[in-house]
Design a protein around this motif. Structure first.
Motif, PDB file in Angstrom:
ATOM      1  N   PRO A  72       0.791  -1.235   0.000  1.00 34.14           N
ATOM      2  CA  PRO A  72       0.000   0.000   0.000  1.00 34.14           C
ATOM      3  C   PRO A  72       0.820   1.281   0.000  1.00 34.14           C
ATOM      4  O   PRO A  72       0.274   2.347  -0.288  1.00 34.14           O
ATOM      5  N   ASP A  73       2.124   1.191   0.301  1.00 36.62           N
ATOM      6  CA  ASP A  73       2.925   2.418   0.269  1.00 36.62           C
ATOM      7  C   ASP A  73       3.259   2.856  -1.149  1.00 36.62           C
ATOM      8  O   ASP A  73       3.840   3.921  -1.361  1.00 36.62           O
ATOM      9  N   GLY A  74       2.902   2.031  -2.152  1.00 33.09           N
ATOM     10  CA  GLY A  74       3.115   2.396  -3.545  1.00 33.09           C
ATOM     11  C   GLY A  74       4.500   2.105  -4.073  1.00 33.09           C
ATOM     12  O   GLY A  74       4.747   2.284  -5.271  1.00 33.09           O
ATOM     13  N   PHE A  75       5.413   1.641  -3.227  1.00 35.00           N
ATOM     14  CA  PHE A  75       6.781   1.389  -3.673  1.00 35.00           C
ATOM     15  C   PHE A  75       7.025  -0.070  -4.058  1.00 35.00           C
ATOM     16  O   PHE A  75       8.159  -0.460  -4.341  1.00 35.00           O
ATOM     17  N   GLY A  76       5.984  -0.877  -4.073  1.00 33.87           N
ATOM     18  CA  GLY A  76       6.092  -2.228  -4.599  1.00 33.87           C
ATOM     19  C   GLY A  76       7.054  -3.127  -3.859  1.00 33.87           C
ATOM     20  O   GLY A  76       7.624  -4.048  -4.455  1.00 33.87           O
ATOM     21  N   ALA A 210      -7.078  -4.623  -4.540  1.00 34.50           N
ATOM     22  CA  ALA A 210      -6.313  -4.752  -3.299  1.00 34.50           C
ATOM     23  C   ALA A 210      -6.851  -3.804  -2.236  1.00 34.50           C
ATOM     24  O   ALA A 210      -6.801  -4.101  -1.043  1.00 34.50           O
ATOM     25  N   PHE A 211      -7.351  -2.642  -2.657  1.00 33.76           N
ATOM     26  CA  PHE A 211      -8.036  -1.721  -1.748  1.00 33.76           C
ATOM     27  C   PHE A 211      -9.125  -1.032  -2.554  1.00 33.76           C
ATOM     28  O   PHE A 211      -8.993  -0.835  -3.764  1.00 33.76           O
ATOM     29  N   THR A 212     -10.220  -0.692  -1.919  1.00 32.80           N
ATOM     30  CA  THR A 212     -11.390  -0.203  -2.646  1.00 32.80           C
ATOM     31  C   THR A 212     -11.618   1.295  -2.500  1.00 32.80           C
ATOM     32  O   THR A 212     -12.537   1.836  -3.112  1.00 32.80           O
ATOM     33  N   GLU A 213     -10.801   1.986  -1.703  1.00 38.52           N
ATOM     34  CA  GLU A 213     -10.967   3.432  -1.586  1.00 38.52           C
ATOM     35  C   GLU A 213     -10.675   4.106  -2.926  1.00 38.52           C
ATOM     36  O   GLU A 213      -9.880   3.616  -3.722  1.00 38.52           O
ATOM     37  N   ASP A 214     -11.308   5.249  -3.170  1.00 33.70           N
ATOM     38  CA  ASP A 214     -10.978   6.029  -4.351  1.00 33.70           C
ATOM     39  C   ASP A 214      -9.517   6.447  -4.283  1.00 33.70           C
ATOM     40  O   ASP A 214      -9.012   6.856  -3.228  1.00 33.70           O
ATOM     41  N   VAL A 215      -8.839   6.354  -5.410  1.00 30.62           N
ATOM     42  CA  VAL A 215      -7.419   6.662  -5.482  1.00 30.62           C
ATOM     43  C   VAL A 215      -7.232   8.176  -5.550  1.00 30.62           C
ATOM     44  O   VAL A 215      -7.797   8.840  -6.426  1.00 30.62           O
TER      45      VAL A 215
END
Length: 523
Positions: A72-76, A210-215
């Protein structure tokens, strides 16, 4: 030295280099260098490889390091460090004839993505490429350069697609593209979606986010792109041929425009940065805050020219949907001050169309160009998000094409989740107005996978310029020659079914346009 990655990809429907050929012995160029003190990583090429933006002497080579793509931190899953990534490009898939090699830095600030732009390649030929870092070899990709400027080209086969919501289906269209083995792929927007599925039958969605919140944040945009990139069929299609990509709205948010409402400058900046990091596009498209230059042109010898447009970033705000009424909204939609491209991009396109160095001019863009008229009444208006919402802007482009006598213009479109084929006129309410070109609209890869009904006979009677509509998933395959252009509208029977042996993928309808004779003819 770390463990060597033993994955291979499919190229053109046939097995690529065997794992043993790729990895039994590390080549001398793959010397396991990393930046000083960079922590060890495991299997960093889980997002595959890609190439794009082909020129006669160059093509972009792309990868992004992500051992844990959905973090979830976006850094894969990458540590807070920079890594040296070695690359090489060869004449053959066994890499016995390497033509160039080098290294680049995958930095945290760029999401550990790498964009290589080798120059000095031979025009109009096939190449193979791969990357290496931390003892791991990437899958092998195949790419090609464009033919030399003005070179005689007899044929080009390419495919184009759009709209691939992760939740709403499997990407079977890309299996079809692998079998088609095109020289080029165009993607016309909505590569990922910033929000969860709005499908009516959401319980039928075969996949989950993986997550359903709006990006909204950069980390979220990076993670959402990464989830889409994990799809094996999408990876194989990227590894098969160079892609030319543009975005539409969902790479940022639904129906955003050139103002800061509804998308703020910060949200645009986050979406643009993640888009650049995850696409095989040139450094000239590297965003600067909330601006990115995506409109650009590519030539394919004397046969084809592609004008890739951006109908989101520079447009005036959409007017409220008039829903077929006549009134103030229609007056606004028809205002001569409104533009869907912006002044600079309009001028750029019209300037390019002053010359015709190629047989076919393809305008690759996002939203419906031709009119779709619901009631046969010119006083009413509808579809404010399409070119109909910017009638004066559309007329300036259409007039420019007609006045410049552009011989064979074809508009390529995505966005609307149905296949459409239409002829282009200056006045769609005058059914005898001359046809000056055609529009090919691809349906979605997966988005809105509920079955859509076809237009009624009454609706079609108001729109005789529209020749075809089908509410199934798929893509469009185009074969252009000096004599004609053929478009095959490919459809997938079921995107909810994982087992491809139970799925039918075939051409639902085909049309040709003869060079010098505007108008679609059914095959």
């Amino acid at each position: 030295m770390g463990q060597v990655n033993r994955r291979a990809v499919l190229l053109g429907g046939a097995a690529a280099v065997s794992a043993a050929a790729l990895t039994s012995t590390l080549p001398s160029w793959a010397n396991a260098r990393t930046m000083a003190a960079a922590p060890a990583i495991h299997d960093p090429f889980q997002l595959g490889v890609a190439s794009g933006d082909p020129l006669p002497d160059s093509v972009v080579l792309w990868t992004r390091l992500a051992p844990a793509p959905l973090n979830p931190d976006g850094f894969g899953g990458m540590p807070d460090a920079s890594y040296t990534v070695d690359w090489e490009i060869a004449n053959d898939q066994a890499f016995s004839s390497v033509v160039q090699r080098g290294s680049a830095t995958a930095a945290r600030a760029s999401g550990h993505s790498v964009h290589i732009e080798p120059v000095g390649l031979a025009p109009g030929r096939e190449y193979f490429y791969r990357f290496k870092t931390s003892g791991y070899l990437s899958p092998v990709g195949r790419t090609r350069t464009a033919p030399a400027a003005g070179a005689a080209v007899d044929q080009l086969k390419y495919c184009f697609s759009s709209c691939q919501h992760w939740e709403e289906g499997w990407y079977h269209s890309y299996k079809g593209m692998l079998a088609d083995n095109p020289e080029l792929v165009l993607f016309l927007g909505d590569y990922m979606y910033e929000r969860k599925s709005g499908r009516a039958a959401a319980e039928l969605n075969p996949r989950r986010l993986a997550f359903t919140e709006d990006v909204t944040t950069l980390a979220q945009y990076r993670a959402r792109h990464a989830q889409h990139k994990t799809d094996a069929d999408l990876q194989n299609a990227h590894a098969m041929a160079p892609w030319i990509v543009v975005f539409d709205d969902h790479e940022v948010m639904n129906n955003w425009n050139g103002t800061t409402t509804p998308a703020t400058a910060e949200r645009k900046a986050n979406g643009f940065q993640a888009f650049y990091e995850n696409m095989p596009i040139r450094s000239t498209a590297k965003p600067s805050g909330s601006t990115i230059r995506l409109y650009r042109q590519f030539a394919w010898g004397n046969l084809a020219r592609f004008h890739l447009l951006d109908t989101r970033q520079y447009r005036n705000a959409q007017v409220p949907d008039p829903s077929g009424d006549a009134g103030p909204a229609c007056t606004d939609m028809r205002s001569t001050s409104r533009s869907i491209l912006g002044t600079a991009q309009e001028a750029w396109l019209l300037k390019a169309l002053e010359t015709a160095p190629a047989k076919w001019d393809f305008l690759g863009q996002q939203v419906f160009f031709a009119t779709r008229d619901g009631d046969g009444n010119k006083a009413t208006c509808e579809s404010p998000d399409s070119w109909q919402g910017y009638e004066a802007s559309r007329d300036r482009i259409a007039k420019g094409i007609v006045d410049r006598k552009v011989p064979n213009p074809i508009v390529l479109t995505g966005d609307v989740h149905r296949h459409w084929a239409a002829d282009l006129r200056r006045d769609y309410f005058n059914h005898s107005d001359p046809v000056f070109g055609s529009e090919l609209v691809t349906t979605s890869v997966t988005s809105n996978s509920d079955t859509a009904s076809d237009p009624s006979s009454t609706w079609l009677s108001h729109n005789p310029h529209i020749k075809y509509c089908r509410g199934k998933r798929g893509y469009v395959r185009v074969t252009a020659t000096q004599a004609q252009m053929r478009a095959d509208f490919m459809t997938v029977s079921d995107t909810a079914e994982y087992d491809f042996s139970k799925v039918t993928l075939a051409a639902d309808r085909s049309y040709v346009v003869e060079a010098g004779r505007p108008g679609l003819q059914r095959v």
